[in-house]
Design an enzyme around this catalytic site. Structure first.
Site, PDB file in Angstrom:
ATOM      1  N   GLU A  13     119.513 -20.874  38.222  1.00  0.00           N
ATOM      2  CA  GLU A  13     119.231 -21.064  36.809  1.00  0.00           C
ATOM      3  C   GLU A  13     117.795 -20.647  36.491  1.00  0.00           C
ATOM      4  O   GLU A  13     116.874 -20.905  37.264  1.00  0.00           O
ATOM      5  CB  GLU A  13     119.463 -22.523  36.402  1.00  0.00           C
ATOM      6  CG  GLU A  13     120.936 -22.898  36.437  1.00  0.00           C
ATOM      7  CD  GLU A  13     121.230 -24.288  35.900  1.00  0.00           C
ATOM      8  OE1 GLU A  13     122.332 -24.468  35.359  1.00  0.00           O
ATOM      9  OE2 GLU A  13     120.370 -25.185  36.024  1.00  0.00           O
ATOM     10  N   CYS A  63     117.348 -27.004  46.928  1.00  0.00           N
ATOM     11  CA  CYS A  63     116.016 -27.486  47.313  1.00  0.00           C
ATOM     12  C   CYS A  63     116.153 -28.438  48.502  1.00  0.00           C
ATOM     13  O   CYS A  63     117.161 -29.137  48.634  1.00  0.00           O
ATOM     14  CB  CYS A  63     115.357 -28.203  46.135  1.00  0.00           C
ATOM     15  SG  CYS A  63     113.617 -28.619  46.392  1.00  0.00           S
ATOM     16  N   CYS A  76     113.334 -34.994  45.984  1.00  0.00           N
ATOM     17  CA  CYS A  76     112.538 -35.900  45.156  1.00  0.00           C
ATOM     18  C   CYS A  76     113.497 -36.791  44.376  1.00  0.00           C
ATOM     19  O   CYS A  76     114.446 -36.310  43.761  1.00  0.00           O
ATOM     20  CB  CYS A  76     111.630 -35.108  44.215  1.00  0.00           C
ATOM     21  SG  CYS A  76     110.413 -34.092  45.088  1.00  0.00           S
ATOM     22  N   GLU A  97     111.184 -25.072  46.207  1.00  0.00           N
ATOM     23  CA  GLU A  97     109.757 -25.232  46.506  1.00  0.00           C
ATOM     24  C   GLU A  97     109.184 -23.853  46.831  1.00  0.00           C
ATOM     25  O   GLU A  97     109.468 -23.282  47.890  1.00  0.00           O
ATOM     26  CB  GLU A  97     109.566 -26.184  47.685  1.00  0.00           C
ATOM     27  CG  GLU A  97     108.191 -26.182  48.329  1.00  0.00           C
ATOM     28  CD  GLU A  97     107.041 -26.441  47.374  1.00  0.00           C
ATOM     29  OE1 GLU A  97     106.195 -25.538  47.226  1.00  0.00           O
ATOM     30  OE2 GLU A  97     106.989 -27.548  46.788  1.00  0.00           O
ATOM     31  N   SER A 129     103.883 -23.822  41.199  1.00  0.00           N
ATOM     32  CA  SER A 129     103.956 -25.277  41.327  1.00  0.00           C
ATOM     33  C   SER A 129     104.449 -25.665  42.713  1.00  0.00           C
ATOM     34  O   SER A 129     105.408 -25.089  43.226  1.00  0.00           O
ATOM     35  CB  SER A 129     104.905 -25.844  40.268  1.00  0.00           C
ATOM     36  OG  SER A 129     105.041 -27.245  40.413  1.00  0.00           O
ATOM     37  N   SER A 174     102.939 -31.204  41.846  1.00  0.00           N
ATOM     38  CA  SER A 174     103.825 -32.292  41.426  1.00  0.00           C
ATOM     39  C   SER A 174     103.337 -33.575  42.087  1.00  0.00           C
ATOM     40  O   SER A 174     103.675 -33.858  43.230  1.00  0.00           O
ATOM     41  CB  SER A 174     105.271 -31.981  41.840  1.00  0.00           C
ATOM     42  OG  SER A 174     105.755 -30.848  41.152  1.00  0.00           O
ATOM     43  N   HIS A 214     102.890 -37.293  40.590  1.00  0.00           N
ATOM     44  CA  HIS A 214     103.850 -38.348  40.223  1.00  0.00           C
ATOM     45  C   HIS A 214     103.542 -39.754  40.738  1.00  0.00           C
ATOM     46  O   HIS A 214     104.230 -40.704  40.351  1.00  0.00           O
ATOM     47  CB  HIS A 214     105.271 -37.953  40.646  1.00  0.00           C
ATOM     48  CG  HIS A 214     105.671 -36.591  40.201  1.00  0.00           C
ATOM     49  ND1 HIS A 214     105.596 -36.194  38.884  1.00  0.00           N
ATOM     50  CD2 HIS A 214     106.124 -35.511  40.897  1.00  0.00           C
ATOM     51  CE1 HIS A 214     105.999 -34.931  38.788  1.00  0.00           C
ATOM     52  NE2 HIS A 214     106.312 -34.492  39.980  1.00  0.00           N
ATOM     53  N   ASN A 256     113.312 -36.955  32.272  1.00  0.00           N
ATOM     54  CA  ASN A 256     114.536 -36.412  31.693  1.00  0.00           C
ATOM     55  C   ASN A 256     115.736 -36.968  32.448  1.00  0.00           C
ATOM     56  O   ASN A 256     115.901 -36.698  33.643  1.00  0.00           O
ATOM     57  CB  ASN A 256     114.525 -34.882  31.773  1.00  0.00           C
ATOM     58  CG  ASN A 256     113.430 -34.286  30.919  1.00  0.00           C
ATOM     59  OD1 ASN A 256     113.379 -34.513  29.719  1.00  0.00           O
ATOM     60  ND2 ASN A 256     112.529 -33.529  31.534  1.00  0.00           N
ATOM     61  N   CYS A 268     112.573 -30.293  32.435  1.00  0.00           N
ATOM     62  CA  CYS A 268     111.940 -30.430  33.746  1.00  0.00           C
ATOM     63  C   CYS A 268     112.740 -31.368  34.644  1.00  0.00           C
ATOM     64  O   CYS A 268     113.090 -32.478  34.259  1.00  0.00           O
ATOM     65  CB  CYS A 268     110.522 -30.968  33.560  1.00  0.00           C
ATOM     66  SG  CYS A 268     109.613 -31.159  35.095  1.00  0.00           S
TER      67      CYS A 268
END
Length: 414
Positions: free
Chosen positions: A127, A147, A151, A212, A243, A265, A267, A342, A385
């Site tokens: 995507e 991935c 996470c 990643e 990123s 990232s 968090h 999200n 995101c």
């Protein structure tokens, strides 16, 4: 209302057959997209292009691929017909197939793209997202199919890694999007598009799609160096952001060898929580990550690191967390992007209350850091995101209904 176009379902049988024949041929031919100048020279030599012509032919091809955005050798009118036939017989320009195109009510585009197998097993789907903005347009590019990082707040992390994308496949996301949006000279924009005719549609790239990037270092490096090449796509490295979730050994190398902007990232502000949210932290804890960030080549107030911080209700959103974040980033020229969580089917987190996000941002702002709150884009098409996931693992109807129910109130307030 979001608009969805399912291209593979609407194609007639003859077109499908023709496409299958073309794909079979492409599997056997080398693509020139994603090759460096020197690699393209070697490729042309290998098919018998005279030595004294190779550099000139590479310049011509580079211009047609990356300045004009052509997808057929037949369009290269300043190359002789015999040479075009030689190129067609030996090489390909294999743009991905559009499986599905979705357009959010906020103007965000999401494309599900299928790449041919090319000896890597079955075709893969990824995507890619385009986010239009005031005076800019950002393309969110994937680097892997799936991935490995798992996470806990990220939907993409629920899809197992299938494989790395090649430099060609990374670049083709940009070439495809520019073609689709009418962003190359002489290309028409889509009939349903509301995009301006007066400016470049894609001004920025963020390597924030599936995967990643630093676990696919060589392909990402190659693709981004081609994207920023002044004789082709010519995107400024200040407008390309890579990123990472914190692959510490590759961060310094990325600054030295690629030289684009860095986003991390983050968090969480302590290892115990980050171990849960971003499990790679168990291997590269915050102390190592912050040290790598402080030593990122070219770091300055003009080249700040962006730290991404997803806002999770009662998890990482207290004002004490905000104060610890300021302490953690001390001495690093930085911007902190606050990202409202999200929702996605099966997630166990909730988005922080808006008032709490604003209070959190205010603490950071008073400490001298920019802390914009990223307004969610494309939520209604799962383009926001942390929401990307290839439709080889499509949502079941029950999951989609669950998602719509979860997002209903949030969407009405955007």
């Amino acid at each position: 209302m979001a608009i969805s176009y399912n291209h593979s379902m609407s194609a007639c049988q003859k077109i499908k057959t023709d496409q299958a024949m073309v794909r079979d041929r492409l599997k056997q031919s080398q693509s020139l997209i994603g090759l460096s100048h020197d690699e393209m020279v070697q490729a042309l030599r290998s098919i018998g292009v005279p030595e004294h012509q190779t550099r000139m032919r590479v310049r011509q091809l580079w211009h047609w691929f990356y300045v004009r955005g052509v997808s057929s050798f037949d369009e290269m009118f300043n190359i002789s017909k015999p040479m075009r036939e030689m190129l067609k017989d030996n090489f390909s320009i294999a743009y991905p197939e559009i499986v599905e195109e979705q357009i959010s009510k906020d103007g965000t585009y999401k494309w599900l793209l299928r790449f041919p197998a090319r000896g890597a097993g079955k075709p893969v789907e990824i995507e890619t997202v385009y986010i239009p903005g005031e005076g800019r347009g950002t393309l969110c590019v994937s680097s892997q199919v799936g991935c490995t990082l798992t996470c806990s707040f990220c939907y993409t992390g629920t899809q197992k890694l299938v494989r790395n994308l090649t430099a060609e496949e990374i670049l083709l996301q940009l070439l495809f999007a520019r073609n689709r949006l009418g962003d190359f000279p002489g290309k028409d924009k889509p009939d349903h598009s509301s995009l301006s005719e007066e400016r470049r549609k894609i001004t920025n790239i963020v390597m924030m799609g599936m995967g990643e990037p630093l676990y696919n270092f060589e392909a990402v490096k190659k693709a981004l160096l081609i994207a920023s090449d002044g004789d082709g796509l010519s995107l400024s490295k200040r407008r390309i952001t890579l990123s990472t979730s914190g692959v510490v050994p590759e961060i310094i190398r990325a600054g030295e060898e690629i030289g684009v902007m860095l986003a991390v990232s983050l968090h969480a502000v302590c290892d115990s929580l980050r171990d849960v949210l971003v499990p790679i932290n168990k291997k590269y804890p915050l102390s190592m990550l912050m040290e790598a960030c402080r030593n990122y080549p070219g770091l300055s107030n003009a080249k700040r690191i962006t730290f991404e911080y997803v806002m999770l209700k009662d998890v990482n959103d207290s004002l004490d967390d905000a104060k610890k974040l300021i302490k953690l980033l001390k001495g690093i020229p930085a911007k902190i992007n606050l990202i409202p969580f999200n929702p996605w089917p099966g997630s166990h987190y909730e988005c922080s209350d808006w008032e709490q996000i604003e209070r959190f941002a205010d603490v950071i702002n008073r400490a001298g850091y920019a802390s914009p709150i990223r307004m969610p884009r494309g939520r209604d098409i799962l383009a926001a995101c942390g929401n990307l996931k290839s439709t080889s693992e499509r949502l079941r109807k029950s999951e989609r209904l669950q998602l719509e129910s979860m997002m209903g109130d949030d969407l009405s307030s955007i």
